[in-house]
Design an enzyme around this catalytic site. Structure first.
Site, PDB file in Angstrom:
ATOM      1  N   HIS A  80      -3.294   7.050   2.784  1.00 27.76           N
ATOM      2  CA  HIS A  80      -3.696   5.668   3.049  1.00 27.76           C
ATOM      3  C   HIS A  80      -5.097   5.628   3.664  1.00 27.76           C
ATOM      4  O   HIS A  80      -5.927   4.783   3.311  1.00 27.76           O
ATOM      5  CB  HIS A  80      -2.681   5.012   3.984  1.00 27.76           C
ATOM      6  CG  HIS A  80      -2.940   3.572   4.249  1.00 27.76           C
ATOM      7  ND1 HIS A  80      -3.365   3.109   5.468  1.00 27.76           N
ATOM      8  CD2 HIS A  80      -2.842   2.476   3.451  1.00 27.76           C
ATOM      9  CE1 HIS A  80      -3.508   1.788   5.430  1.00 27.76           C
ATOM     10  NE2 HIS A  80      -3.197   1.388   4.220  1.00 27.76           N
ATOM     11  N   SER A  95       0.826  -1.208   0.000  1.00 30.27           N
ATOM     12  CA  SER A  95       0.000   0.000   0.000  1.00 30.27           C
ATOM     13  C   SER A  95       0.858   1.254   0.000  1.00 30.27           C
ATOM     14  O   SER A  95       0.653   2.172  -0.808  1.00 30.27           O
ATOM     15  CB  SER A  95      -0.919   0.007   1.224  1.00 30.27           C
ATOM     16  OG  SER A  95      -1.853  -1.044   1.174  1.00 30.27           O
ATOM     17  N   ARG A 148       0.390   8.582   5.321  1.00 27.59           N
ATOM     18  CA  ARG A 148      -0.599   7.977   6.224  1.00 27.59           C
ATOM     19  C   ARG A 148      -1.989   8.552   5.978  1.00 27.59           C
ATOM     20  O   ARG A 148      -2.992   7.827   6.044  1.00 27.59           O
ATOM     21  CB  ARG A 148      -0.189   8.204   7.682  1.00 27.59           C
ATOM     22  CG  ARG A 148       1.080   7.490   8.092  1.00 27.59           C
ATOM     23  CD  ARG A 148       0.844   6.010   8.303  1.00 27.59           C
ATOM     24  NE  ARG A 148       2.083   5.296   8.591  1.00 27.59           N
ATOM     25  CZ  ARG A 148       2.140   4.026   8.970  1.00 27.59           C
ATOM     26  NH1 ARG A 148       1.022   3.338   9.106  1.00 27.59           N
ATOM     27  NH2 ARG A 148       3.302   3.439   9.200  1.00 27.59           N
TER      28      ARG A 148
END
Length: 214
Positions: A43, A17, A40
């Site tokens: 994501h 990812s 982050r």
């Protein structure tokens, strides 16, 4: 129709990812630490394109990490956001505080003629000084924070401003960015939300703990 084969290894899912995010998102204008936070957030959102709308104040990372390391409180505008903060990552057992459900909040909202999300900030008081503020839901909360700071509220160390929505979200974040203080992280436009805000805070906590190890 049979279920297709899928990857089951959690660590490998994370690795792939983040590899995909770094390949697809334009991170070149961020510092190394800013890029860690941005990855982050991407994501959490599932959208590499948000990198273009992220704005970091030049002193945001340093201010946020200093506050975390000092054990300062983390004030949140919603329970959903507070629940998304991974407390075991926090470097100094930082208290995570939300006052939205405080029994005093509804009457304050009626008295001030505003939302409960905004009125809840009235209960933060002197503990706001040097704290981290994370707003991932309500534009009115961010607007009220800015009003309070203009009126003499103690200044937090840094603000993550990620309210989401179609009324006031873009405008509140733009107002924070234009004010220029406290040091801020914003996602310009309508997008935002508790998941991205929590992801940003958790990324900062990881960075802080990494720095302590070094």
């Amino acid at each position: 129709m049979p279920v297709p084969d899928y990857l089951r290894d959690g660590e490998e899912i994370y690795r792939r990812s983040f590899s995909i995010i770094r390949a697809e998102a334009d991170l070149q204008h961020f510092s190394e630490a800013e890029a860690e936070v941005a990855v982050r957030m991407i994501h959490a959102a599932g959208r590499p394109a948000i990198a273009a709308a992220l704005r970091f104040h030049p002193r945001f990372i340093a201010a946020a990490l200093t506050a975390l390391a000092a054990g300062k409180p983390i004030f949140c505008d919603s329970q959903m956001l507070a629940a998304g903060i991974i407390c075991r990552f926090l470097p100094a057992a930082n208290p995570v505080i939300t006052t939205l459900d405080d029994p005093r909040t509804p009457s304050l909202a009626a008295q001030l003629g505003t939302t409960r999300s905004a009125a809840a900030l009235e209960l933060w008081g002197e503990a706001l000084k040097g704290a981290l503020v994370v707003i991932g839901n309500a534009p009115t909360a961010l607007f009220h924070l800015l009003e309070g700071l203009e009126g003499g509220w103690p200044a937090p160390a840094a603000v993550i401003g990620l309210p989401v929505g179609f009324v006031g979200a873009a405008e509140s974040k733009q107002a924070l960015a234009e004010r220029g203080a406290p040091p801020f992280l914003v996602l310009l436009g309508r997008e935002g939300g508790s998941a991205m805000a929590a992801a940003a805070l958790n990324a900062l906590a990881r960075l802080c703990r990494r720095d302590e190890v070094r």
